[in-house]
Enzyme design. Structure first.
Site, PDB file in Angstrom:
ATOM      1  N   ASP A 197      30.601   6.230  43.352  1.00 53.32           N
ATOM      2  CA  ASP A 197      31.736   7.228  43.115  1.00 53.32           C
ATOM      3  C   ASP A 197      32.951   6.261  42.291  1.00 53.32           C
ATOM      4  OD1 ASP A 197      30.537   9.425  44.231  1.00 53.32           O
ATOM      5  OD2 ASP A 197      31.525   9.255  45.973  1.00 53.32           O
ATOM      6  N   LYS A 219      33.541  11.489  40.937  1.00 58.03           N
ATOM      7  CA  LYS A 219      34.056  12.748  40.892  1.00 58.03           C
ATOM      8  C   LYS A 219      35.545  12.747  40.701  1.00 58.03           C
ATOM      9  CE  LYS A 219      30.708  14.046  44.301  1.00 58.03           C
ATOM     10  NZ  LYS A 219      29.877  15.283  43.578  1.00 58.03           N
TER      11      LYS A 219
END
Length: 408
Positions: A197, A219
């Site tokens: 991430d 994200k």
């Protein structure tokens, strides 16, 4: 007997064997857990013990006789540790050990025992022992060895066969690479594939083997993202191909990290999956900013909420009216955009506009900043400082406590 130490290096197999520790203070507290890890059956003899040792005794991991040492206590022992504060007692223990031909470490006089405890460096399954004959020099030498192993990439061996075809969900902590857990770093070093991430620690990725596949699953708030279904597919696909896959996340995998969804996808595909908890930013970031999320006599409750949906949104699962009536600390994650609306909702529900608040930006990272405000001034504070994610909002009396941490 005082003599120069010229020890013969050897590894003892203490699995299931009796080890006697005389003394229940800080030295014993350091030695006993390592002996237990080696599988030793530890017998502790001391009138008093530290709270940590008491915990091991209470759980049945250590057998304790609450009394002074007496001759005969080393009968049947394979190894002994003389760790009392009384040098005469330690000398008696060492003398008895000599009679029984039991190797013995004296904590107070290294050269007077028949064994020496080395300083150790652990790197996964590798254990390096360092001996120099002088405690200070030994510790210094151990640190030199540790740095050399790090520079040589000793934490990045080939993947273990037992890990092939499995997935590990690793919490990377709030962002700084040195706040990642030891277990997380070890598993990351063994990965064939890393699905990372944006908020996961980035420096450890640069230390991986050149052949490791790194999949960007960033994200980005309010921007493009990799669909969760696609992430699940990558985890399953690479693991089914015999790879060891690490899913590296910021914070903790099971706190707004969709970790359970990924574990479930692995389970449905028959892929073994393990979880390595991470240091949650909900607690770590306020602490790094000098804000305790609880404080004696001030708050008895802590609520962590997601602010990715504003109050009143049909998809929101949060009872903001109930939160407004609570008196404790409220920590809002993923709520920068909606913080003004959250503040308005809390004030409409009864919280005073003067309720202290704080916004911590880039927690644990080099550019960490903290902006103190109140519920009533939160919107203006966010605008004034052009706050962007990642940031954590703390609401409650603890946010108004004085700053006691030294500035960096």
């Amino acid at each position: 007997m005082i003599r120069p130490v010229n020890p013969y290096p050897v590894g003892l197999d203490l699995e299931g064997r009796r080890v006697v520790v005389i003394g229940g203070g800080s030295v014993a507290q350091r030695r006993v857990p390592v002996l237990l890890e080696a599988g030793a059956v530890v017998h502790l003899i001391s009138p008093e013990v530290t709270p940590t040792l008491q915990g091991l005794i209470d759980t049945g991991r250590v057998w304790w006789e609450p009394r002074e040492y007496r001759t005969g206590d080393l009968e049947g022992a394979w190894y002994a540790v003389a760790a009392t504060r009384n040098s005469l007692v330690n000398a008696r223990v060492a003398a008895e050990a000599e009679q029984h031909r039991t190797f013995c470490v004296r904590a107070d006089a290294v050269t007077s025992g028949t064994a020496v405890t080395p300083a150790v460096v652990r790197r996964g399954q590798m254990l390096v022992s360092v001996l120099t004959g002088d405690r200070d020099r030994t510790a210094e030498a151990r640190d030199i060895v540790a740095r050399a192993l790090d520079e040589a990439g000793a934490e990045a061996p080939e993947v273990d066969d037992s890990l092939r075809g499995t997935v590990a969900l690793v919490g990377g902590g709030p962002g700084a690479d040195d706040l990642m857990t030891v277990r997380g770093r070890r598993l990351l070093a063994r990965a064939d594939v890393v699905v990372a991430d944006r908020l996961a620690p980035q420096r450890p990725l640069a230390e991986l083997r050149p052949d490791v596949e790194i999949v960007d699953a960033a994200k980005i708030p309010y921007g493009r993202s990799m669909a969760q279904e696609a992430i699940n597919e990558v985890l399953v696909d690479r693991a089914q191909g015999g790879k060891f896959v690490v899913r590296l996340k910021g914070g903790d995998p099971f706190l707004y990290g969709r970790g359970f969804e990924e574990a479930q996808a692995c389970a449905e595909a028959g892929i073994p999956c393990t979880v390595v908890p991470g240091v949650s930013s909900a607690l770590a970031v306020p602490a790094l900013a000098g804000i305790p999320v609880t404080n004696r006599g001030m708050t008895h409750e802590l609520t962590v909420v997601s602010g990715h949906l504003p109050p009143g949104h049909p998809g929101s699962l949060i009872d903001w009216e109930a939160l407004a009536r609570m008196r404790g600390t409220l920590v809002v994650l993923m709520g920068v955009k909606n913080s003004p609306a959250i503040a308005e909702s809390l004030m409409a529900g009864g919280r005073s506009p003067d309720t202290p608040a704080a916004v911590v930006v880039d927690g644990s990272l080099e550019g960490q900043s903290t902006y103190r405000c109140t519920l009533g001034t939160m919107a203006g504070t966010l605008d004034e400082h052009e706050v962007r994610p990642p940031a954590i909002v703390v609401i409650g009396d603890v946010a108004g406590l004085p700053q006691v941490l030294a500035a960096d």
